[in-house]
Design a protein around this motif. Structure first.
Motif, PDB file in Angstrom:
ATOM      1  N   PHE A   1       8.396  20.127   3.251  1.00 19.20           N
ATOM      2  CA  PHE A   1       7.524  19.261   4.061  1.00 19.20           C
ATOM      3  C   PHE A   1       8.190  17.898   4.290  1.00 19.20           C
ATOM      4  O   PHE A   1       8.185  17.372   5.406  1.00 19.20           O
ATOM      5  N   ALA A   2       8.765  17.326   3.223  1.00 22.88           N
ATOM      6  CA  ALA A   2       9.398  16.012   3.331  1.00 22.88           C
ATOM      7  C   ALA A   2      10.589  16.048   4.281  1.00 22.88           C
ATOM      8  O   ALA A   2      10.800  15.109   5.056  1.00 22.88           O
ATOM      9  N   LYS A   3      11.377  17.124   4.227  1.00 19.55           N
ATOM     10  CA  LYS A   3      12.535  17.239   5.121  1.00 19.55           C
ATOM     11  C   LYS A   3      12.103  17.261   6.585  1.00 19.55           C
ATOM     12  O   LYS A   3      12.752  16.658   7.447  1.00 19.55           O
ATOM     13  N   SER A   4      11.016  17.969   6.860  1.00 19.28           N
ATOM     14  CA  SER A   4      10.574  18.103   8.250  1.00 19.28           C
ATOM     15  C   SER A   4       9.772  16.891   8.733  1.00 19.28           C
ATOM     16  O   SER A   4       9.476  16.785   9.927  1.00 19.28           O
ATOM     17  N   HIS A   5       9.431  15.985   7.812  1.00 22.17           N
ATOM     18  CA  HIS A   5       8.668  14.795   8.198  1.00 22.17           C
ATOM     19  C   HIS A   5       9.339  13.507   7.701  1.00 22.17           C
ATOM     20  O   HIS A   5       8.679  12.494   7.481  1.00 22.17           O
ATOM     21  N   GLN A   6      10.671  13.561   7.570  1.00 17.45           N
ATOM     22  CA  GLN A   6      11.394  12.411   7.011  1.00 17.45           C
ATOM     23  C   GLN A   6      11.133  11.123   7.778  1.00 17.45           C
ATOM     24  O   GLN A   6      10.891  10.068   7.187  1.00 17.45           O
ATOM     25  N   ASP A   7      11.214  11.198   9.098  1.00 21.90           N
ATOM     26  CA  ASP A   7      11.089   9.983   9.904  1.00 21.90           C
ATOM     27  C   ASP A   7       9.733   9.321   9.694  1.00 21.90           C
ATOM     28  O   ASP A   7       9.631   8.081   9.637  1.00 21.90           O
ATOM     29  N   LYS A   8       8.699  10.128   9.588  1.00 22.24           N
ATOM     30  CA  LYS A   8       7.359   9.570   9.368  1.00 22.24           C
ATOM     31  C   LYS A   8       7.221   9.017   7.951  1.00 22.24           C
ATOM     32  O   LYS A   8       6.664   7.933   7.745  1.00 22.24           O
TER      33      LYS A   8
ATOM     34  N   LYS B   1       0.862  -1.180   0.000  1.00 24.21           N
ATOM     35  CA  LYS B   1       0.000   0.000   0.000  1.00 24.21           C
ATOM     36  C   LYS B   1       0.902   1.235   0.000  1.00 24.21           C
ATOM     37  O   LYS B   1       1.829   1.337   0.817  1.00 24.21           O
ATOM     38  N   PHE B   2       0.629   2.162  -0.892  1.00 25.64           N
ATOM     39  CA  PHE B   2       1.524   3.297  -1.103  1.00 25.64           C
ATOM     40  C   PHE B   2       0.945   4.599  -0.544  1.00 25.64           C
ATOM     41  O   PHE B   2      -0.273   4.786  -0.496  1.00 25.64           O
ATOM     42  N   LEU B   3       1.867   5.481  -0.164  1.00 27.26           N
ATOM     43  CA  LEU B   3       1.523   6.870   0.108  1.00 27.26           C
ATOM     44  C   LEU B   3       1.988   7.675  -1.102  1.00 27.26           C
ATOM     45  O   LEU B   3       3.173   7.645  -1.452  1.00 27.26           O
ATOM     46  N   ALA B   4       1.062   8.364  -1.758  1.00 28.10           N
ATOM     47  CA  ALA B   4       1.383   9.086  -2.987  1.00 28.10           C
ATOM     48  C   ALA B   4       1.807  10.511  -2.673  1.00 28.10           C
ATOM     49  O   ALA B   4       1.150  11.210  -1.891  1.00 28.10           O
ATOM     50  N   LEU B   5       2.913  10.944  -3.293  1.00 28.27           N
ATOM     51  CA  LEU B   5       3.425  12.307  -3.135  1.00 28.27           C
ATOM     52  C   LEU B   5       3.494  12.953  -4.518  1.00 28.27           C
ATOM     53  O   LEU B   5       4.222  12.500  -5.391  1.00 28.27           O
ATOM     54  N   VAL B   6       2.720  14.032  -4.687  1.00 26.64           N
ATOM     55  CA  VAL B   6       2.655  14.717  -5.971  1.00 26.64           C
ATOM     56  C   VAL B   6       2.685  16.214  -5.721  1.00 26.64           C
ATOM     57  O   VAL B   6       2.155  16.689  -4.709  1.00 26.64           O
ATOM     58  N   ALA B   7       3.289  16.950  -6.642  1.00 23.14           N
ATOM     59  CA  ALA B   7       3.305  18.407  -6.501  1.00 23.14           C
ATOM     60  C   ALA B   7       3.457  19.066  -7.869  1.00 23.14           C
ATOM     61  O   ALA B   7       4.208  18.573  -8.718  1.00 23.14           O
ATOM     62  N   HIS B   8       2.716  20.147  -8.079  1.00 22.30           N
ATOM     63  CA  HIS B   8       2.941  20.951  -9.272  1.00 22.30           C
ATOM     64  C   HIS B   8       4.319  21.602  -9.181  1.00 22.30           C
ATOM     65  O   HIS B   8       4.892  21.739  -8.088  1.00 22.30           O
ATOM     66  N   ASN B   9       4.858  21.985 -10.335  1.00 20.33           N
ATOM     67  CA  ASN B   9       6.217  22.522 -10.357  1.00 20.33           C
ATOM     68  C   ASN B   9       6.405  23.669  -9.368  1.00 20.33           C
ATOM     69  O   ASN B   9       7.427  23.745  -8.665  1.00 20.33           O
ATOM     70  N   GLU B  10       5.422  24.583  -9.301  1.00 22.03           N
ATOM     71  CA  GLU B  10       5.549  25.735  -8.410  1.00 22.03           C
ATOM     72  C   GLU B  10       5.478  25.338  -6.938  1.00 22.03           C
ATOM     73  O   GLU B  10       5.881  26.099  -6.055  1.00 22.03           O
TER      74      GLU B  10
ATOM     75  N   GLY C   1       6.888  11.791 -11.944  1.00 23.01           N
ATOM     76  CA  GLY C   1       7.932  12.560 -12.639  1.00 23.01           C
ATOM     77  C   GLY C   1       9.174  12.866 -11.827  1.00 23.01           C
ATOM     78  O   GLY C   1       9.737  12.006 -11.148  1.00 23.01           O
ATOM     79  N   THR C   2       9.577  14.133 -11.888  1.00 24.94           N
ATOM     80  CA  THR C   2      10.813  14.572 -11.227  1.00 24.94           C
ATOM     81  C   THR C   2      10.653  14.702  -9.720  1.00 24.94           C
ATOM     82  O   THR C   2      11.652  14.847  -9.010  1.00 24.94           O
ATOM     83  N   THR C   3       9.425  14.638  -9.230  1.00 23.67           N
ATOM     84  CA  THR C   3       9.216  14.753  -7.781  1.00 23.67           C
ATOM     85  C   THR C   3      10.000  13.681  -7.037  1.00 23.67           C
ATOM     86  O   THR C   3      10.645  13.956  -6.022  1.00 23.67           O
ATOM     87  N   GLY C   4       9.961  12.458  -7.555  1.00 26.50           N
ATOM     88  CA  GLY C   4      10.683  11.366  -6.899  1.00 26.50           C
ATOM     89  C   GLY C   4      12.179  11.576  -6.894  1.00 26.50           C
ATOM     90  O   GLY C   4      12.861  11.303  -5.901  1.00 26.50           O
ATOM     91  N   ILE C   5      12.716  12.082  -8.024  1.00 24.46           N
ATOM     92  CA  ILE C   5      14.155  12.338  -8.110  1.00 24.46           C
ATOM     93  C   ILE C   5      14.564  13.412  -7.118  1.00 24.46           C
ATOM     94  O   ILE C   5      15.561  13.280  -6.391  1.00 24.46           O
ATOM     95  N   LYS C   6      13.770  14.496  -7.063  1.00 23.84           N
ATOM     96  CA  LYS C   6      14.090  15.591  -6.147  1.00 23.84           C
ATOM     97  C   LYS C   6      13.969  15.148  -4.692  1.00 23.84           C
ATOM     98  O   LYS C   6      14.761  15.564  -3.842  1.00 23.84           O
ATOM     99  N   LEU C   7      12.994  14.291  -4.405  1.00 22.69           N
ATOM    100  CA  LEU C   7      12.854  13.799  -3.033  1.00 22.69           C
ATOM    101  C   LEU C   7      14.113  13.066  -2.585  1.00 22.69           C
ATOM    102  O   LEU C   7      14.595  13.264  -1.463  1.00 22.69           O
ATOM    103  N   TYR C   8      14.637  12.226  -3.462  1.00 26.59           N
ATOM    104  CA  TYR C   8      15.830  11.462  -3.107  1.00 26.59           C
ATOM    105  C   TYR C   8      17.047  12.382  -2.996  1.00 26.59           C
ATOM    106  O   TYR C   8      17.851  12.272  -2.057  1.00 26.59           O
ATOM    107  N   GLN C   9      17.182  13.302  -3.953  1.00 25.00           N
ATOM    108  CA  GLN C   9      18.336  14.195  -3.965  1.00 25.00           C
ATOM    109  C   GLN C   9      18.356  15.124  -2.751  1.00 25.00           C
ATOM    110  O   GLN C   9      19.418  15.391  -2.180  1.00 25.00           O
ATOM    111  N   GLU C  10      17.197  15.611  -2.354  1.00 24.79           N
ATOM    112  CA  GLU C  10      17.150  16.634  -1.314  1.00 24.79           C
ATOM    113  C   GLU C  10      16.871  16.093   0.083  1.00 24.79           C
ATOM    114  O   GLU C  10      17.166  16.752   1.075  1.00 24.79           O
ATOM    115  N   THR C  11      16.286  14.880   0.163  1.00 26.46           N
ATOM    116  CA  THR C  11      15.950  14.353   1.489  1.00 26.46           C
ATOM    117  C   THR C  11      16.484  12.952   1.744  1.00 26.46           C
ATOM    118  O   THR C  11      16.486  12.505   2.891  1.00 26.46           O
TER     119      THR C  11
END
Length: 315
Positions: free
Chosen positions: A184-191, A167-176, A201-211
């Motif tokens: 948000f992900a940085k402040s809630h990494q543990d959860k 079962k997945f938690l979906a994370l999506v965001a418009h470019n802006e 798209g690029t959201t997943g790449i940025k999540l890994y790169q930044e968090t």
């Protein structure tokens, strides 16, 4: 002769039988998949071991999981292969099925049904020993080829029947809104690390790169079909929650897809957040046990499914 499938085995006299055999030789050598395995002379040596049958439309040639006793070559017509009521393939003249006859378990993977009146060439396993004695190298080539083909089709069928229980938690965001989602992900990494994450798209790449958060699944960018891919998972009850940071001040070309995601979350009662406050509440909710909460039935979905059952029953 009438076989167990209801097929009529042709038994032609004299010159007619010779003409039929010559025609079969030519077809198998030029138009069938056998030409990828055997040369012309080897195919000619195989033909006497084949039985030619006419099959009526709707005839079941074999059932899923039934013993596989023959290799079948379509001479004319069409045969549908299906697995658990899902069409796997439609086979046309020259194509071959029944390769499970050469496997260790000797069982069929799919149901085979003639969709139109057809003619097939049948090579029964019991005749393989005769062919082996007559043409040992050719017989061995044939056996090895169809063993490998059976394994390939087995993997294809296993892919159809594979059920991902995650079962997945979906994370999506418009470019802006991607910077906001990263914060948000940085402040809630543990959860967030406690969930199987899916992103577009690029959201997943940025999540890994930044968090450093790693996805369990990644789909295409939203406008390229990613929203629809997540929608499919929602309809399969594979999404625990949806966090979609939407830009409320910019028009989007795939607005209909965005709205469809929200509608599906309502249909399947999936928690849906579009801003950091709502996203934080969803995380806390999903990480808590709720034994005291009564499950609220999804009446709208139940009613719709019941209506569809009535439509099918009266069709």
């Amino acid at each position: 002769m009438i076989g167990s499938t209801g097929a009529f085995c042709l038994s032609l006299p004299g010159n007619d039988k010779n003409n039929e055999r010559n025609s079969t030789d030519q077809f198998l050598s030029t138009s069938s998949d056998l030409r990828h395995v055997l040369n012309d002379d080897e195919i000619i040596s195989l033909v006497p071991h084949l039985g030619i049958e006419t099959i009526s439309a709707g005839t079941i040639l074999r059932d899923e999981g039934a013993p596989e006793c023959s290799l079948l070559i379509i001479v004319s017509g069409e045969v549908r292969l299906s697995y658990t009521d899902t069409e796997v393939n439609k086979l046309n003249p020259g194509q071959i099925f029944g390769e499970g006859a050469f496997s260790e378990d000797g069982t069929s993977l799919e149901k085979a049904e003639a969709t139109v009146d057809s003619v097939i060439a049948r090579f029964e396993v019991r005749k393989f020993d005769q062919f082996l004695q007559q043409s040992p190298k050719s017989a061995q080539k044939l056996q090895n080829y169809f063993k490998e083909l059976h394994l390939k089709r087995l993997h294809e069928v296993e892919g159809l029947s594979y059920n991902d229980s995650r079962k997945f938690l979906a994370l999506v965001a418009h470019n802006e809104m991607k910077p906001s989602l990263m914060e948000f992900a940085k402040s809630h990494q543990d959860k967030l690390r406690r969930f199987h994450l899916i992103a577009t798209g690029t959201t997943g790449i940025k999540l890994y790169q930044e968090t450093g958060l790693m996805l369990s699944e990644k789909v295409a960018s939203g406008p390229l079909g990613g929203d629809q891919a997540i929608g499919k998972l929602i309809s399969e009850s594979s999404i625990l929650g949806m966090i979609f940071f939407k830009d409320p001040l910019t028009a989007h070309p795939h607005h209909a897809d965005i709205e469809a995601l929200g509608r599906l979350c309502d249909v399947y009662q999936v928690p849906f957040a579009t801003n950091p406050g709502g996203a934080s509440a969803i995380l806390n909710y999903l990480l808590m046990d709720h034994p005291e909460e009564a499950v609220i039935p999804n009446r709208v979905l139940e009613n719709y499914k019941n209506q569809q059952k009535k439509v099918v029953a009266t069709a």
